[in-house]
Motif scaffolding. Structure first.
Motif, PDB file in Angstrom:
ATOM      1  N   GLU A 117      -2.965  -9.887   6.451  1.00 16.52           N
ATOM      2  CA  GLU A 117      -2.867  -9.980   4.989  1.00 16.52           C
ATOM      3  C   GLU A 117      -2.316  -8.687   4.400  1.00 16.52           C
ATOM      4  O   GLU A 117      -1.593  -8.705   3.396  1.00 16.52           O
ATOM      5  N   THR A 118      -2.623  -7.557   5.037  1.00 12.95           N
ATOM      6  CA  THR A 118      -2.061  -6.270   4.595  1.00 12.95           C
ATOM      7  C   THR A 118      -0.553  -6.248   4.776  1.00 12.95           C
ATOM      8  O   THR A 118       0.199  -5.829   3.878  1.00 12.95           O
ATOM      9  N   ALA A 119      -0.083  -6.722   5.951  1.00 12.24           N
ATOM     10  CA  ALA A 119       1.351  -6.745   6.224  1.00 12.24           C
ATOM     11  C   ALA A 119       2.085  -7.654   5.248  1.00 12.24           C
ATOM     12  O   ALA A 119       3.145  -7.294   4.711  1.00 12.24           O
ATOM     13  N   LEU A 120       1.532  -8.823   4.976  1.00 10.25           N
ATOM     14  CA  LEU A 120       2.188  -9.768   4.076  1.00 10.25           C
ATOM     15  C   LEU A 120       2.218  -9.261   2.638  1.00 10.25           C
ATOM     16  O   LEU A 120       3.227  -9.390   1.938  1.00 10.25           O
ATOM     17  N   ALA A 121       1.118  -8.664   2.185  1.00 15.41           N
ATOM     18  CA  ALA A 121       1.092  -8.103   0.830  1.00 15.41           C
ATOM     19  C   ALA A 121       2.090  -6.948   0.709  1.00 15.41           C
ATOM     20  O   ALA A 121       2.792  -6.823  -0.311  1.00 15.41           O
ATOM     21  N   SER A 122       2.167  -6.124   1.731  1.00 19.94           N
ATOM     22  CA  SER A 122       3.108  -4.994   1.713  1.00 19.94           C
ATOM     23  C   SER A 122       4.545  -5.485   1.622  1.00 19.94           C
ATOM     24  O   SER A 122       5.362  -4.947   0.851  1.00 19.94           O
ATOM     25  N   LEU A 123       4.866  -6.503   2.415  1.00 26.77           N
ATOM     26  CA  LEU A 123       6.220  -7.046   2.390  1.00 26.77           C
ATOM     27  C   LEU A 123       6.561  -7.656   1.036  1.00 26.77           C
ATOM     28  O   LEU A 123       7.697  -7.549   0.566  1.00 26.77           O
ATOM     29  N   ALA A 124       5.596  -8.294   0.389  1.00 30.65           N
ATOM     30  CA  ALA A 124       5.842  -8.869  -0.933  1.00 30.65           C
ATOM     31  C   ALA A 124       6.192  -7.779  -1.942  1.00 30.65           C
ATOM     32  O   ALA A 124       7.089  -7.944  -2.774  1.00 30.65           O
ATOM     33  N   VAL A 125       5.499  -6.647  -1.868  1.00 30.66           N
ATOM     34  CA  VAL A 125       5.764  -5.532  -2.775  1.00 30.66           C
ATOM     35  C   VAL A 125       7.137  -4.927  -2.482  1.00 30.66           C
ATOM     36  O   VAL A 125       7.932  -4.654  -3.401  1.00 30.66           O
ATOM     37  N   LEU A 126       7.434  -4.693  -1.202  1.00 29.42           N
ATOM     38  CA  LEU A 126       8.730  -4.110  -0.829  1.00 29.42           C
ATOM     39  C   LEU A 126       9.879  -5.028  -1.228  1.00 29.42           C
ATOM     40  O   LEU A 126      10.928  -4.556  -1.691  1.00 29.42           O
ATOM     41  N   ALA A 127       9.702  -6.332  -1.066  1.00 29.78           N
ATOM     42  CA  ALA A 127      10.756  -7.272  -1.442  1.00 29.78           C
ATOM     43  C   ALA A 127      11.008  -7.243  -2.946  1.00 29.78           C
ATOM     44  O   ALA A 127      12.157  -7.258  -3.397  1.00 29.78           O
ATOM     45  N   THR A 128       9.951  -7.182  -3.733  1.00 31.09           N
ATOM     46  CA  THR A 128      10.099  -7.105  -5.187  1.00 31.09           C
ATOM     47  C   THR A 128      10.868  -5.860  -5.595  1.00 31.09           C
ATOM     48  O   THR A 128      11.773  -5.905  -6.444  1.00 31.09           O
ATOM     49  N   SER A 129      10.504  -4.740  -4.981  1.00 30.28           N
ATOM     50  CA  SER A 129      11.187  -3.478  -5.293  1.00 30.28           C
ATOM     51  C   SER A 129      12.676  -3.547  -4.966  1.00 30.28           C
ATOM     52  O   SER A 129      13.527  -3.099  -5.751  1.00 30.28           O
ATOM     53  N   THR A 130      13.009  -4.137  -3.811  1.00 30.41           N
ATOM     54  CA  THR A 130      14.408  -4.233  -3.404  1.00 30.41           C
ATOM     55  C   THR A 130      15.201  -5.118  -4.356  1.00 30.41           C
ATOM     56  O   THR A 130      16.334  -4.791  -4.731  1.00 30.41           O
ATOM     57  N   VAL A 131      14.623  -6.239  -4.751  1.00 30.97           N
ATOM     58  CA  VAL A 131      15.307  -7.139  -5.678  1.00 30.97           C
ATOM     59  C   VAL A 131      15.566  -6.435  -7.007  1.00 30.97           C
ATOM     60  O   VAL A 131      16.664  -6.550  -7.588  1.00 30.97           O
TER      61      VAL A 131
END
Length: 481
Positions: A117-131
């Motif tokens: 769940e930590t990995a998935l939440a982190s990826l969601a944040v990183l993806a938002t930042s990149t977009v």
């Protein structure tokens, strides 16, 4: 007056057995949570991870299909126990490990699910930042903080609410992400370079095995410890074959398609392949037109949230199964604190995502594979329902500590860790792994078998065959008691 089952705002059910009056639904209802949890565009990034083993397109495709399908079939078999016992996965494990002996695998399960769940939440944040950066907006610290708050609120809120809310949420996530993912696939197709893909050289047998193990640990083996948590609400009369099929099909359908497409995209562009290592989701925006970036952010975040929601629900149950006596909603909240802390580290302080992520998958994949072998074999042997009232009683038929099962996990883990390596050396404290590669004449930590991660498969086989050969008598005695 309506006879429809009531949807509870907050589920109070913890590790106790589901009452007969609360059992509902059909096996096909399992499709929705499993599909929603695994339609994440992270599956596209796995195409790059697989090609990182130096294999061809056809090798990568075969590995992806077999690895995803087989690993989710294991989930389907574990889900049978949920229908039979109407209790969480890690509670039902007491039949194999004993009431207190089961605390060790329950604790390992908790670590694994919190890590996911930590990995998935982190990826969601990183993806938002990149977009946001691709759109010319501020993708810095403030954006990441806001994204983390939103993601954490969705995940933790659903985890606290519990089963009914999660099942409804996953249905909506399935529909939205499926539609937007299809649009992404259509838009990404022009970026595929068939010439570059055809030129990918074939890899050795060791490389193929290594890619297969990565796919298995990244998909089904990451869910086996939670697979009965959702089938436990089904009536006892539900079809066993249906439980296996809808769990396997729901979990495997989207990843198979996404990983193969990811192989096509990563094999077409060396730049994209390299960028995925730093930001697995955000890098995928480079093949999109600007107008689809916002919808892509939506599908990325929702897909990752869908997986994290199932993880936080099961991690709370695992924490309770390990002997922590707090209400289930509180357990989900505690796990949420760990998730946020881990996400803060990954998003704001870690230098890379893929290197520690792969180390995490393989390191915890070994003991979980050993546990899975024991549990799956025990489900295959068992014919009668569980004695529900004795799953909490260490003086009952399941006993306090069942040393065969515990020993198989310990032996399988010891052999497994000796046959895997921390490929990238990150984190460095895992570099002790691979200590059996030299004694077993497999070339040591730098030889051809060093990156095959055979230890995961060995641990799975040790747990399965050991239980199948030596536990049949004890299971029969449990059933006849």
């Amino acid at each position: 007056m309506s006879t429809a089952p009531e949807v509870r705002t907050v589920e109070r059910q913890g590790t106790d057995v589901i009452a007969e009056s609360d059992r509902k639904g059909r096996p096909r209802d399992l499709f929705w949570p499993w599909f929603a949890a695994n339609i994440s565009v992270l599956g596209l990034a796995y195409g790059s991870f697989v090609l990182g083993f130096g294999i061809s397109f056809w090798q990568a495709t075969i590995v992806s299909v077999i690895g995803v399908a087989f690993s989710f079939l294991l989930c389907g078999i574990v889900a049978i126990a949920g229908k039979r016992g109407s209790a969480p996965t890690m509670v039902l494990g007491r039949a194999a490990f004993g009431v207190r002996g089961n605390r060790l695998p329950a604790f390992l399960s908790w670590i694994l699910t919190v890590g996911w769940e930590t990995a998935l939440a982190s990826l969601a944040v990183l993806a938002t930042s990149t977009v946001f950066r691709e759109l010319g907006w501020d993708g810095g610290v403030l954006t990441k903080l806001v994204a983390l708050v939103v993601v954490a609120a969705l995940v933790v809120g659903a985890g606290i609410a519990g089963f009914d809310v999660i099942m409804r949420l996953q249905t909506w996530i399935t529909v939205i992400t499926a539609v937007l993912t299809i649009v992404y696939v259509v838009l990404a197709l022009p970026s595929i370079d068939l010439g570059a893909i055809a030129a990918l050289p074939s890899g050795s047998a060791q490389n193929v095995v290594g890619a297969l193990v990565l796919v298995m640990t990244g998909f089904g083996l990451g869910w086996v410890n939670a697979a009965a948590d959702y089938s436990r609400y089904l009536p006892r009369s539900a079809s066993t074959r249906g439980v296996v099929w809808w769990t396997t099909f729901g979990g495997a359908l989207a990843p198979i398609v996404l990983v193969v497409l990811g192989v096509l995209l990563a094999g077409s562009s060396k730049d994209l392949n390299a960028a995925i290592g730093a930001d697995p989701i955000g890098a995928l925006t480079t093949v999109l037109p600007v107008w689809f970036l916002i919808p892509f952010a939506l599908v990325a975040v929702l897909g990752l949230v869908g997986g994290a929601v199932l993880d936080i629900y099961s991690s709370g149950l695992a924490l309770l199964s390990a002997g922590i006596r707090i209400p289930r909603p509180v357990a989900a909240g505690v796990d949420g604190v760990f998730m946020v802390a881990g996400a803060v580290y990954v998003v704001f302080f870690a230098d890379s995502f893929i290197q520690p992520f792969q180390a995490f998958l393989v390191t915890l994949g070994v003991p979980i594979a050993a546990w899975c072998g024991v549990f799956v074999a025990e489900v295959v042997i068992r014919r009668a329902p569980y004695a529900e009232g004795e799953l909490e009683d260490r003086r009952g038929r399941y006993g306090d500590v069942r040393w065969l099962a515990v020993g198989l996990v310990v032996v399988g883990t010891a052999l497994g860790w000796g046959l895997v390596t921390n490929t990238y050396g990150v984190p460095a404290w895992l570099n002790w792994q691979g200590y059996l590669l030299e004694p077993f004449s497999l070339g040591g930590r730098t030889g051809a078998w060093a990156y095959a991660n055979l230890g995961v498969l060995v641990a799975l086989v040790v747990g399965f065959l050991g239980t199948l050969l030596f536990a049949r008598g004890s299971v029969r005695r449990q059933e006849q008691a």
